[in-house]
Design a protein around this motif. Structure first.
Motif, PDB file in Angstrom:
ATOM      1  N   VAL A 157       0.833  -1.201   0.000  1.00 14.98           N
ATOM      2  CA  VAL A 157       0.000   0.000   0.000  1.00 14.98           C
ATOM      3  C   VAL A 157       0.870   1.254   0.000  1.00 14.98           C
ATOM      4  CG1 VAL A 157      -1.638   1.358   1.380  1.00 14.98           C
ATOM      5  CG2 VAL A 157      -1.995  -1.096   1.073  1.00 14.98           C
ATOM      6  N   LYS A 158       1.925   1.220   0.797  1.00 14.89           N
ATOM      7  CA  LYS A 158       2.833   2.369   0.856  1.00 14.89           C
ATOM      8  C   LYS A 158       3.514   2.601  -0.493  1.00 14.89           C
ATOM      9  CE  LYS A 158       6.753   4.115   3.561  1.00 14.89           C
ATOM     10  NZ  LYS A 158       7.927   3.688   4.366  1.00 14.89           N
ATOM     11  N   GLY A 159       3.950   1.517  -1.125  1.00 15.16           N
ATOM     12  CA  GLY A 159       4.579   1.646  -2.435  1.00 15.16           C
ATOM     13  C   GLY A 159       3.621   2.159  -3.490  1.00 15.16           C
ATOM     14  N   LEU A 160       2.378   1.670  -3.459  1.00 14.02           N
ATOM     15  CA  LEU A 160       1.365   2.150  -4.399  1.00 14.02           C
ATOM     16  C   LEU A 160       1.115   3.634  -4.190  1.00 14.02           C
ATOM     17  CD1 LEU A 160      -0.825   1.368  -6.559  1.00 14.02           C
ATOM     18  CD2 LEU A 160      -2.408   1.156  -4.616  1.00 14.02           C
ATOM     19  N   THR A 161       1.041   4.050  -2.938  1.00 15.57           N
ATOM     20  CA  THR A 161       0.831   5.462  -2.624  1.00 15.57           C
ATOM     21  C   THR A 161       1.929   6.318  -3.236  1.00 15.57           C
ATOM     22  OG1 THR A 161      -0.322   4.945  -0.561  1.00 15.57           O
ATOM     23  CG2 THR A 161       0.680   7.127  -0.734  1.00 15.57           C
ATOM     24  N   GLU A 162       3.157   5.886  -3.073  1.00 13.86           N
ATOM     25  CA  GLU A 162       4.274   6.673  -3.599  1.00 13.86           C
ATOM     26  C   GLU A 162       4.234   6.748  -5.128  1.00 13.86           C
ATOM     27  OE1 GLU A 162       7.235   5.586   0.147  1.00 13.86           O
ATOM     28  OE2 GLU A 162       7.571   4.642  -1.817  1.00 13.86           O
ATOM     29  N   ALA A 163       3.945   5.630  -5.769  1.00  8.92           N
ATOM     30  CA  ALA A 163       3.912   5.616  -7.233  1.00  8.92           C
ATOM     31  C   ALA A 163       2.778   6.481  -7.781  1.00  8.92           C
ATOM     32  CB  ALA A 163       3.778   4.175  -7.733  1.00  8.92           C
ATOM     33  N   LEU A 164       1.582   6.305  -7.214  1.00 11.68           N
ATOM     34  CA  LEU A 164       0.434   7.058  -7.737  1.00 11.68           C
ATOM     35  C   LEU A 164       0.513   8.532  -7.374  1.00 11.68           C
ATOM     36  CD1 LEU A 164      -2.581   4.609  -7.265  1.00 11.68           C
ATOM     37  CD2 LEU A 164      -1.104   4.966  -9.264  1.00 11.68           C
ATOM     38  N   SER A 165       1.233   8.864  -6.302  1.00  9.67           N
ATOM     39  CA  SER A 165       1.381  10.281  -5.967  1.00  9.67           C
ATOM     40  C   SER A 165       2.140  11.023  -7.062  1.00  9.67           C
ATOM     41  CB  SER A 165       2.104  10.444  -4.624  1.00  9.67           C
ATOM     42  OG  SER A 165       3.483  10.141  -4.735  1.00  9.67           O
ATOM     43  N   VAL A 166       2.942  10.282  -7.827  1.00 12.60           N
ATOM     44  CA  VAL A 166       3.629  10.861  -8.984  1.00 12.60           C
ATOM     45  C   VAL A 166       2.728  10.790 -10.221  1.00 12.60           C
ATOM     46  CG1 VAL A 166       5.630  10.674 -10.501  1.00 12.60           C
ATOM     47  CG2 VAL A 166       5.887  10.242  -8.049  1.00 12.60           C
ATOM     48  N   GLU A 167       2.210   9.594 -10.496  1.00 15.27           N
ATOM     49  CA  GLU A 167       1.410   9.394 -11.706  1.00 15.27           C
ATOM     50  C   GLU A 167       0.179  10.299 -11.768  1.00 15.27           C
ATOM     51  OE1 GLU A 167       0.244   5.587 -13.038  1.00 15.27           O
ATOM     52  OE2 GLU A 167       2.077   4.580 -12.407  1.00 15.27           O
ATOM     53  N   TRP A 168      -0.532  10.404 -10.656  1.00 15.47           N
ATOM     54  CA  TRP A 168      -1.832  11.071 -10.686  1.00 15.47           C
ATOM     55  C   TRP A 168      -1.744  12.588 -10.615  1.00 15.47           C
ATOM     56  CZ3 TRP A 168      -5.867   7.683  -7.617  1.00 15.47           C
ATOM     57  CH2 TRP A 168      -6.043   6.471  -8.327  1.00 15.47           C
ATOM     58  N   GLN A 169      -0.513  13.110 -10.543  1.00 14.29           N
ATOM     59  CA  GLN A 169      -0.377  14.558 -10.640  1.00 14.29           C
ATOM     60  C   GLN A 169      -0.910  15.056 -11.973  1.00 14.29           C
ATOM     61  OE1 GLN A 169       3.356  16.373  -9.527  1.00 14.29           O
ATOM     62  NE2 GLN A 169       3.680  14.944  -7.828  1.00 14.29           N
ATOM     63  N   ARG A 170      -0.783  14.225 -13.003  1.00 18.17           N
ATOM     64  CA  ARG A 170      -1.281  14.653 -14.315  1.00 18.17           C
ATOM     65  C   ARG A 170      -2.796  14.721 -14.357  1.00 18.17           C
ATOM     66  NH1 ARG A 170      -1.054   9.119 -14.896  1.00 18.17           N
ATOM     67  NH2 ARG A 170      -2.205   8.200 -16.667  1.00 18.17           N
ATOM     68  N   HIS A 171      -3.466  14.102 -13.370  1.00 16.27           N
ATOM     69  CA  HIS A 171      -4.926  14.169 -13.266  1.00 16.27           C
ATOM     70  C   HIS A 171      -5.376  15.235 -12.262  1.00 16.27           C
ATOM     71  CE1 HIS A 171      -5.134  10.600 -15.660  1.00 16.27           C
ATOM     72  NE2 HIS A 171      -4.698   9.783 -14.712  1.00 16.27           N
ATOM     73  N   GLY A 172      -4.423  15.842 -11.545  1.00 18.24           N
ATOM     74  CA  GLY A 172      -4.791  16.787 -10.500  1.00 18.24           C
ATOM     75  C   GLY A 172      -5.315  16.103  -9.250  1.00 18.24           C
ATOM     76  N   VAL A 173      -4.957  14.827  -9.048  1.00 20.73           N
ATOM     77  CA  VAL A 173      -5.418  14.050  -7.891  1.00 20.73           C
ATOM     78  C   VAL A 173      -4.230  13.792  -6.971  1.00 20.73           C
ATOM     79  CG1 VAL A 173      -6.429  11.875  -7.113  1.00 20.73           C
ATOM     80  CG2 VAL A 173      -7.249  12.948  -9.217  1.00 20.73           C
ATOM     81  N   ARG A 174      -4.379  14.135  -5.717  1.00 23.55           N
ATOM     82  CA  ARG A 174      -3.341  13.895  -4.723  1.00 23.55           C
ATOM     83  C   ARG A 174      -3.468  12.480  -4.155  1.00 23.55           C
ATOM     84  NH1 ARG A 174      -4.207  16.943  -0.218  1.00 23.55           N
ATOM     85  NH2 ARG A 174      -6.340  17.484  -0.772  1.00 23.55           N
ATOM     86  N   VAL A 175      -2.367  11.948  -3.656  1.00 18.67           N
ATOM     87  CA  VAL A 175      -2.352  10.604  -3.069  1.00 18.67           C
ATOM     88  C   VAL A 175      -1.479  10.640  -1.813  1.00 18.67           C
ATOM     89  CG1 VAL A 175      -1.878   8.156  -3.454  1.00 18.67           C
ATOM     90  CG2 VAL A 175      -2.577   9.602  -5.378  1.00 18.67           C
ATOM     91  N   ALA A 176      -1.987  10.050  -0.723  1.00 17.87           N
ATOM     92  CA  ALA A 176      -1.243   9.995   0.536  1.00 17.87           C
ATOM     93  C   ALA A 176      -1.705   8.784   1.329  1.00 17.87           C
ATOM     94  CB  ALA A 176      -1.451  11.288   1.335  1.00 17.87           C
TER      95      ALA A 176
END
Length: 276
Positions: A157-176
């Motif tokens: 879960v922690k790894g997914l959070t870190e990856a999507l926090s980068v990927e989803w910037q292009r969607h304007g969605v934050r991840v934590a």
């Protein structure tokens, strides 16, 4: 009106989160496989701004349907915050935990978070400043013995959070995410100890009496994690939220020397290497 969708909201951290966001005027979507827990939540908060449904988060169709129905009642059909919180545990030596029990932990604790991410993204993308938030664990700072599979799912879960926090910037969605330590929730006293005959080791009262009163793994109330979720929405830059904050030191020390952390864990857990 802002909106949050919380899985595992029938008890513990999710329930406290539902209460906190609701008290601050948010519309709350609360799902759990425990219909009784949702019913008591409904009686406590009332019908206004609270939407509940019994959902098994491992059932993608059910989770998709719940999100679609809840978000249909939100302004613009969007979602301000998705909180992947549902989780279960099994304890004992790795080889003592039945395979099917271990796989159920993987299904609920990680695969359902993946599903929650897929299912919520279309609604999060519609809402500026939205956040996908997930419950990881202090056991994601270093692999914890006797909860090896649980710990592994929380690392994921922690790894997914870190990856999507980068990927989803292009969607304007934050991840934590949040990494709680020892939190006073039902999972602590309902988790089966497969190396001790499969029994629940202590009653809630016995557990609270024996739990540490200070230090990194002092017993914390469930609402402390709800407060972290609330703060995470309002502080957009921070990626990992530790409860208590001192849990972060495990991550820092492990980065310097995982062997040092391994040694400290063995020393700090009396009876760790016993058979029970």
């Amino acid at each position: 009106m802002k909106s949050v969708f919380i899985t595992g909201a029938g008890s513990g951290m999710g329930r406290e989160g539902a209460k906190l966001f609701h008290s601050n005027g948010w519309r709350v979507g609360a799902v759990d496989r425990n219909d009784d827990g949702l019913a008591t939540l409904g009686r406590e908060l009332g019908d206004e701004r609270l939407w509940t449904r019994a959902v098994d988060v491992t059932d993608k169709a059910a989770l998709d349907g719940a999100l679609a129905d809840f978000c249909a009642g939100n302004a613009g059909g969007g979602l301000d915050m998705m909180w992947n919180n549902a989780g279960i545990g099994e304890s004992g030596w790795y080889e003592d935990v039945p395979h099917e029990a271990a796989m159920r932990v993987v299904e609920v604790n990680f695969k359902a978070v993946l599903t929650g991410a897929y299912s919520s993204l279309p609604y999060l993308k519609k809402t500026p400043g939205s956040l996908m938030f997930s419950t990881s664990s202090s056991s994601a700072t270093y692999g914890m013995p006797r909860i090896a599979v649980y710990s592994s799912t929380k690392h994921a879960v922690k790894g997914l959070t870190e990856a999507l926090s980068v990927e989803w910037q292009r969607h304007g969605v934050r991840v934590a995410d949040v990494l709680p330590g020892l939190i006073d929730t039902p999972i602590l006293t309902s988790t089966r100890n497969h190396s001790g005959g499969g029994e629940v080791p202590q009653s809630p009262e016995e557990f609270r009496a024996a739990a540490p009163k200070k230090g990194l793994f002092r017993l914390m109330p469930a609402d402390s994690v709800a407060q972290a979720a609330w703060q995470a929405y309002h502080h957009p830059k921070r990626l990992h939220w530790y409860v208590p904050k001192s849990i972060r030191w495990i991550d820092l020390l492990k980065g310097l020397s995982p062997e040092l952390v391994r040694g400290r864990i063995v020393k700090s857990l009396p009876g760790l290497m016993s058979d029970r």
